[in-house]
Design an enzyme around this catalytic site. Structure first.
Site, PDB file in Angstrom:
ATOM      1  N   PRO A   1      -5.878  29.577  41.098  1.00  0.00           N
ATOM      2  CA  PRO A   1      -5.282  29.775  39.757  1.00  0.00           C
ATOM      3  C   PRO A   1      -4.444  28.619  39.242  1.00  0.00           C
ATOM      4  CG  PRO A   1      -3.943  30.864  41.410  1.00  0.00           C
ATOM      5  CD  PRO A   1      -5.143  30.295  42.155  1.00  0.00           C
ATOM      6  N   CYS A   2      -4.432  27.486  39.938  1.00  0.00           N
ATOM      7  CA  CYS A   2      -3.505  26.420  39.544  1.00  0.00           C
ATOM      8  C   CYS A   2      -3.799  25.847  38.163  1.00  0.00           C
ATOM      9  CB  CYS A   2      -3.497  25.300  40.589  1.00  0.00           C
ATOM     10  SG  CYS A   2      -5.079  24.471  40.828  1.00  0.00           S
ATOM     11  N   HIS A   3      -5.051  25.959  37.689  1.00  0.00           N
ATOM     12  CA  HIS A   3      -5.392  25.408  36.375  1.00  0.00           C
ATOM     13  C   HIS A   3      -5.498  26.476  35.286  1.00  0.00           C
ATOM     14  CE1 HIS A   3      -6.012  21.593  38.252  1.00  0.00           C
ATOM     15  NE2 HIS A   3      -7.039  22.006  38.974  1.00  0.00           N
TER      16      HIS A   3
END
Length: 208
Positions: free
Chosen positions: A162-164
């Site tokens: 989910p970092c982006h």
């Protein structure tokens, strides 16, 4: 809107499952009660038994592994279809949408298994990603899709990191849209990477 509180996420889940039920889609809303210090209720979405055919033929070397459309695979378990698809491996996918407290965004978890129950490896999963996505993700293929423990049920699952997500939603989600359509906008963007497509009725009913 780029981030969601858990309250907003639960509101999204309620709206999403109402749309799913209205069009006879197969998403389920799961409520899990966790007793750690005090009773805590967690909710997430699940879609099970999604059939796909994994093409293993090497006759055309210009094509990567291909997922056929779900609508064309309603009879994937039919012996006739399996017999005609000797160069294909029938697979079953399960998708979960879970809230990430660390990133304050939804996260897509999934697993896939073959007809004999064998889970697909990370390498096999990567090979299933459509070619145009592979080209865009080739420099981060092992960080974009990872395998880790499901945060609620505790079993190993693949997940789209989910970092982006926040940056993605900033570019595709207008601030004036309602919170209820957040999941539709997000899932329409990330789902196709791993063979998950939303019916067009979701966009219509959520005002996309």
């Amino acid at each position: 809107m780029t981030f969601l509180t858990e309250i907003d996420f639960n509101t999204c889940l309620k709206h999403f499952i109402e749309v799913s039920n209205s069009i006879n889609d197969t998403w389920e809303l799961v409520t899990f009660e966790e007793q750690v210090r005090h009773k805590e209720r967690k909710q997430y979405l699940v879609k099970k038994n999604v059939p796909r055919l994994l093409e293993k033929s090497q006759k055309n070397t210009t094509n990567d592994t291909i997922f056929q459309c779900e609508e064309d695979l309603e009879t994937v378990k039919d012996d006739v279809l399996v017999a005609k698809s000797s160069d294909s491996i029938p697979c079953t996918f399960e998708y979960h949408i879970v809230y990430s407290h660390s990133y304050a965004v939804p996260v897509l978890y999934f697993n896939a298994c073959k007809a004999d129950g064998q889970l697909l490896s990370l390498d096999e999963v990567w090979k299933m990603i459509p070619k145009h996505y592979q080209a865009r993700l080739q420099h981060e293929q092992w960080t974009f899709i990872t395998q880790q423990e499901h945060p609620i049920i505790g079993r190993p699952f693949f997940t789209l990191h989910p970092c982006h997500t926040a940056d993605l939603m900033k570019s595709v989600f207008a601030d004036n849209k309602q919170t209820g359509s957040y999941l539709v906008s997000w899932l329409s963007s990330v789902g196709p990477v791993v063979g998950l497509d939303l019916p067009l009725a979701f966009a219509a009913l959520c005002g996309e």
